[in-house]
Design an enzyme around this catalytic site. Structure first.
Site, PDB file in Angstrom:
ATOM      1  N   VAL A  11       1.303  -1.516  -0.135  1.00  8.46           N
ATOM      2  CA  VAL A  11       0.188  -0.105   0.044  1.00  8.46           C
ATOM      3  C   VAL A  11       1.286   1.053  -0.210  1.00  8.46           C
ATOM      4  O   VAL A  11       0.749   2.005  -1.089  1.00  8.46           O
ATOM      5  CB  VAL A  11      -1.086   0.182   1.200  1.00  8.46           C
ATOM      6  CG1 VAL A  11      -1.763   1.347   1.011  1.00  8.46           C
ATOM      7  CG2 VAL A  11      -2.072  -1.107   1.054  1.00  8.46           C
ATOM      8  N   ASP A  30      10.613   3.066   5.770  1.00 11.21           N
ATOM      9  CA  ASP A  30      10.603   1.853   6.144  1.00 11.21           C
ATOM     10  C   ASP A  30      12.165   1.342   7.012  1.00 11.21           C
ATOM     11  O   ASP A  30      12.884   1.940   6.930  1.00 11.21           O
ATOM     12  CB  ASP A  30      10.629   0.686   4.853  1.00 11.21           C
ATOM     13  CG  ASP A  30       9.977  -0.491   5.115  1.00 11.21           C
ATOM     14  OD1 ASP A  30       9.085  -0.295   5.058  1.00 11.21           O
ATOM     15  OD2 ASP A  30      10.062  -1.317   6.352  1.00 11.21           O
ATOM     16  N   GLU A 141      -7.101   3.156   1.944  1.00 13.94           N
ATOM     17  CA  GLU A 141      -6.980   2.439   0.472  1.00 13.94           C
ATOM     18  C   GLU A 141      -7.863   1.359  -0.213  1.00 13.94           C
ATOM     19  O   GLU A 141      -9.000   0.521   1.072  1.00 13.94           O
ATOM     20  CB  GLU A 141      -5.799   1.867   0.480  1.00 13.94           C
ATOM     21  CG  GLU A 141      -5.339   0.601   1.086  1.00 13.94           C
ATOM     22  CD  GLU A 141      -6.190  -0.381   0.784  1.00 13.94           C
ATOM     23  OE1 GLU A 141      -5.391  -0.690   1.520  1.00 13.94           O
ATOM     24  OE2 GLU A 141      -6.233  -0.345  -0.543  1.00 13.94           O
ATOM     25  N   LEU A 143      -7.484  -0.956  -3.066  1.00 17.34           N
ATOM     26  CA  LEU A 143      -6.170  -1.120  -3.728  1.00 17.34           C
ATOM     27  C   LEU A 143      -6.368  -2.729  -3.841  1.00 17.34           C
ATOM     28  O   LEU A 143      -6.671  -2.984  -2.941  1.00 17.34           O
ATOM     29  CB  LEU A 143      -5.037  -0.469  -3.968  1.00 17.34           C
ATOM     30  CG  LEU A 143      -4.714   1.312  -4.093  1.00 17.34           C
ATOM     31  CD1 LEU A 143      -3.311   1.127  -3.006  1.00 17.34           C
ATOM     32  CD2 LEU A 143      -5.254   1.905  -4.714  1.00 17.34           C
ATOM     33  N   PHE A 239     -16.752  -9.584  -8.894  1.00 17.84           N
ATOM     34  CA  PHE A 239     -17.084 -10.327  -7.977  1.00 17.84           C
ATOM     35  C   PHE A 239     -18.423 -11.700  -8.040  1.00 17.84           C
ATOM     36  O   PHE A 239     -18.457 -11.587  -6.710  1.00 17.84           O
ATOM     37  CB  PHE A 239     -16.987  -9.007  -5.925  1.00 17.84           C
ATOM     38  CG  PHE A 239     -15.639  -8.743  -6.391  1.00 17.84           C
ATOM     39  CD1 PHE A 239     -15.491  -8.081  -7.150  1.00 17.84           C
ATOM     40  CD2 PHE A 239     -14.630  -9.012  -5.398  1.00 17.84           C
ATOM     41  CE1 PHE A 239     -13.973  -6.883  -7.115  1.00 17.84           C
ATOM     42  CE2 PHE A 239     -12.983  -8.401  -5.706  1.00 17.84           C
ATOM     43  CZ  PHE A 239     -13.562  -7.744  -6.486  1.00 17.84           C
ATOM     44  N   GLY A 243     -15.760 -20.296  -7.997  1.00 18.66           N
ATOM     45  CA  GLY A 243     -14.359 -20.575  -7.679  1.00 18.66           C
ATOM     46  C   GLY A 243     -14.354 -20.991  -6.408  1.00 18.66           C
ATOM     47  O   GLY A 243     -14.982 -21.308  -5.459  1.00 18.66           O
ATOM     48  N   GLY A 247      -8.632 -15.549  -1.155  1.00 15.72           N
ATOM     49  CA  GLY A 247      -7.719 -15.641  -0.120  1.00 15.72           C
ATOM     50  C   GLY A 247      -7.144 -13.787  -0.594  1.00 15.72           C
ATOM     51  O   GLY A 247      -7.525 -12.920  -0.310  1.00 15.72           O
ATOM     52  N   CYS A 250      -5.823  -9.133   2.080  1.00 21.66           N
ATOM     53  CA  CYS A 250      -7.030  -8.742   3.229  1.00 21.66           C
ATOM     54  C   CYS A 250      -8.499  -9.080   3.747  1.00 21.66           C
ATOM     55  O   CYS A 250      -8.091  -8.850   4.599  1.00 21.66           O
ATOM     56  CB  CYS A 250      -7.291  -7.138   1.658  1.00 21.66           C
ATOM     57  SG  CYS A 250      -6.021  -5.736   1.921  1.00 21.66           S
ATOM     58  N   LYS A 253      -7.840 -10.935   6.067  1.00 23.04           N
ATOM     59  CA  LYS A 253      -8.056 -10.477   7.282  1.00 23.04           C
ATOM     60  C   LYS A 253      -8.770  -9.014   8.241  1.00 23.04           C
ATOM     61  O   LYS A 253      -8.867  -9.375   9.548  1.00 23.04           O
ATOM     62  CB  LYS A 253      -6.541  -9.680   7.431  1.00 23.04           C
ATOM     63  CG  LYS A 253      -5.579  -8.231   8.468  1.00 23.04           C
ATOM     64  CD  LYS A 253      -4.605  -7.778   7.470  1.00 23.04           C
ATOM     65  CE  LYS A 253      -4.816  -6.654   6.473  1.00 23.04           C
ATOM     66  NZ  LYS A 253      -5.652  -4.994   6.795  1.00 23.04           N
TER      67      LYS A 253
END
Ligand code: UDX
Length: 417
Positions: A11, A30, A141, A143, A239, A243, A247, A250, A253
């Protein structure tokens, strides 16, 4: 504007490099020194299409530092990981610790932008750390990995939770070139929006998978049902691809974290729980379908390991549970993935064979199992496949392949051929 990005993961990197593309001066920080060294060489430690090109294009406006004291700008984005702790709650420790560090070193008023996915009320905690020396803003976000640059530059919306007009004005400058997409709201609603969005997308997938499983029993075709319901603009086509389920870093979690937020506030998130349950069972169902066909062990060619195409990310990929299930039944696995093999080796070690290409995987196999719908798999040469496979059998975890009629084909939610 000069903007700092604290945390240079998926991100943070995408956010900072795209903000540079929008014309800002960016300082990345970082605490992982080797990651900073890699970035300084204009290398990107993750696979994200288009990101490296943007980094190189904007390199004169971008700096990478290791010391947080060098990363203090007027606007500071916090893009730190908030992984699930052992009971599934989002662990906000890194973001709190960084906030405490920043609060000690800032000299004048800053705008702290919380980009990380954090439980509702976290920005309030961060605000208490800074007091009146910072405005704290929530800017979640949306993304998708593999499409992150596109999603940043072409957002459906930019959600920004602010507490005052000063913060609003500053954030309008940050996203000046995308300002027509900004939706301002209060901070807590912005924090909640992120969880609600991801949970809804996850449950939409689990819903279509539940319908697919019923289609399979009744002889209906989930691909037709998808069009039948998705044509309703209140539902929409996206969406709704049945299938082996979701996973990634995101959905798993965030759905779990949302359930925990519910528990802490005395609300049982039944639908989100059901979405997780259906998703886990989808992997079991698909694995058992393969086991029931072969009865005993077999040599299987697995095509696709990443949790979805266009990424090397294996975090909570359905392939992990499915391959482990087959290995536990003494199946022999030959796996190929265009980008994720390096990460796969960290997970499976010597337990599976890593194929150099599609046909290296298919050679001498008793069947092909597709787990990730990489475009590359659209062009499988079936004339070669039928020559080198022991058995012409296909289990398609993403309803993606269209093999010739002489192959036995099993999808998910599709009528028997
Ligand atoms: C998701 C959200 O889309 C994004 O907005 C958020 O910021 C981060 O989480 P990501 O996890 O990168 O993005 O992947 P996404 O493209 O959403 O797919 C998530 C999972 O759902 C993948 O495993 C994918 O294979 C699966 N999926 C997606 C389906 O099974 N069916 C679908 O129709 C779509």
């Amino acid at each position: 504007m000069k903007i700092s990005i604290i945390g240079s993961g998926y991100v943070g990197l995408t956010t900072g490099i795209c903000l540079a593309e929008l014309g800002h001066e960016i300082i990345f920080m970082d605490n992982n020194k080797e990651k900073i060294e890699v970035l300084k060489k204009l290398e990107i430690p993750i696979y994200e299409p288009g990101l490296k090109e943007l980094l190189i294009k904007n390199k004169d406006r971008i700096k990478f530092v290791f010391d947080i004291k060098e990363a203090v700008s007027d606007v500071i984005f916090l893009c730190l990981p908030t992984p699930p702790n052992n009971n599934g709650e989002a662990d906000i420790n890194s973001i709190i610790q960084v906030s405490i560090e920043l609060a000690k070193i800032i000299k004048n008023k800053k705008t702290i932008v919380v980009k990380s996915t954090v439980p509702v009320g976290t920005c309030e905690k961060i605000k208490q750390i800074f007091g009146n020396r910072a405005n704290v803003v929530s800017n979640p976000e949306f993304l998708r990995e593999g499409y992150a640059v596109y999603d940043f530059m072409n957002p459906d919306r930019i959600v920004i939770g602010v507490g005052n007009d000063e913060a609003k004005r500053i954030m309008k400058n940050v996203y000046e070139k995308l300002k027509e997409k900004i939706i301002f709201m209060d901070i807590k609603s912005a924090e909640m929006t992120k969880y609600a969005a991801n949970a809804f997308l996850a449950l939409k997938i689990s819903f279509i998978n539940e319908i697919a499983n019923l289609c399979e029993k009744t002889g209906a075709n989930i691909k037709n049902v998808k069009v039948g319901i998705g044509s309703d603009n209140r539902i929409g086509m996206s969406f709704l691809n049945a299938g082996i389920g979701w996973g990634g870093s995101c959905f798993p979690k965030d759905t779990l974290a949302l359930i925990k937020i519910g528990e802490k506030n005395g609300v049982e998130m039944k639908i989100v729980k059901a979405a997780i349950d259906v998703n886990i069972k989808q992997r079991e169902m698909f694995s058992k379908k393969i086991l029931n066909y072969y009865k005993d062990k077999a040599k299987i060619a697995i095509l696709g390991l990443a949790f979805k195409p266009n990424t090397d990310d294996m975090r909570d990929a359905p392939s992990i549970d499915i391959i482990n299930f087959l290995l536990s039944r003494n199946f022999e696995i030959k796996a190929y993935d265009p980008k994720a093999l390096k990460n796969a080796k960290q997970i499976f070690g010597e337990k599976i064979y890593y194929a150099s290409d599609i046909y290296d995987a298919l050679k001498d196999s008793d069947g092909l199992v597709l787990l990730t719908e990489w475009d590359e798999f659209k062009n499988i040469d079936w004339n070669i496949a039928r020559k080198i496979m022991n058995k012409k059998i296909i289990f398609d975890g993403r309803n993606f392949l269209k093999p010739p009629k002489d192959f036995e084909y099993y999808g998910i939610g599709l009528p028997k051929e």
